[in-house]
Enzyme design. Structure first.
Site: not given
Length: 307
Positions: A154-156
């Site tokens: 999951h990439c912020v």
């Protein structure tokens, strides 16, 4: 003991909630860095140089053309990652089981529970958080609160999961970010060096400060993205994900590793015209199940076919 576990779970939940909340802030931060760089390169330095004449105008024109091309590709790839669903498990999905080749993965890890009472195959993976069966290479994302097909992480920065359906777009975003930040760093290098010289620096104090900040930010991003891109290229070459690489640190190579060429095609497609743009050809989407995130060829499959 129970109270400690409950507190830990509550803290993790708060952390995941916080990640969801900062989504729009991260997008604005990316756009702010892009805007700052654009002002420093185009308005403060190379735009005015177009009217100086001789070699300076030619150099400025070349830099500005390449800068805008890379910027378009960067933003196209970025918003493709942001707005493309990484891949969800279809409702009522059921696997096509091949018991001879052992094509299903066993239940492993704390995120799995026993199969439902009506399940007939004990080798099928099941997510107890989503209460559904899990396709191969699918993982549950605590931030998104759902299972994601071929989840990488999951990439912020993109406010989204990176998975089967947008992994190519994420890699292109890294690629064009590296090229754009490297170009900005090199084009602003002379202006950055002039900042420490004794001579007079052209432009207003605001322009000089913007150029200095843009150079530092682009250099930092270029160095960090370069390392990140190299890591993901190695993952693509081995046909694995960040999660799988972490889980299989002490195990043999992945059974999905079919050689770097076929591994590359499972991410970028077979149509070379689409390799460097965040899109797939209709033919690739139709003939390559791996691009849909539900089925992946593996070494047992090839052995069974005599290939």
């Amino acid at each position: 003991m129970y109270r400690s576990g409950a507190i830990m779970a509550w803290n993790v939940f708060k952390f995941c909630t916080a990640l969801r909340g900062i989504g729009s802030i991260m997008i604005l931060l990316v756009l702010a860095v892009v805007g700052l760089t654009y002002y420093a390169v185009v308005f403060a330095n190379y735009g005015p140089a177009l009217f100086e004449g001789d070699i300076a105008s030619f150099t400025a024109l070349a830099v500005l053309i390449l800068f805008h091309i890379l910027l378009v590709m960067l933003l196209w790839s970025y918003f493709a990652v942001v707005f493309t669903d990484a891949g969800s498990v279809p409702p009522n999905w059921r696997p096509v089981l091949d018991e001879e080749s052992g094509d299903s993965d066993p239940l492993t890890g704390s995120e799995f529970s026993a199969m439902p009472a009506d399940a007939t195959n004990p080798m099928v993976r099941y997510c107890r958080k989503c209460n559904q069966l899990k396709p191969p290479r699918c993982h549950h994302c605590s931030v998104c609160g759902r299972c994601v097909l071929k989840m990488d992480h999951h990439c912020v920065w993109v406010v989204n999961c990176v998975g089967a359906l947008n992994y190519k777009y994420f890699l292109l975003f890294l690629f064009y970010t590296l090229l754009e930040t490297s170009l900005a760093t090199l084009s602003l290098l002379s202006h950055f060096i002039a900042f420490f010289s004794d001579g007079e620096i052209p432009g207003t104090p605001g322009m000089v400060a913007t150029t200095f900040l843009a150079f530092v930010l682009n250099l930092a991003f270029a160095l960090s993205v370069c390392g990140f891109l190299i890591m993901h290229i190695s993952l693509v070459a081995a046909n694995t994900t960040t999660i799988e690489a972490y889980e299989k640190r002490s195990t043999p190579r992945s059974r999905y590793d079919l050689g770097w060429k076929r591994n590359f095609e499972q991410v970028f497609g077979m149509d070379k015209r689409y390799w460097f743009i965040p899109a797939y050809s209709e033919e690739d989407l139709r003939r390559m199940p791996a691009l849909q995130g539900l089925e992946y060829p593996s070494k047992p499959d090839l052995d069974a076919q005599g290939l």
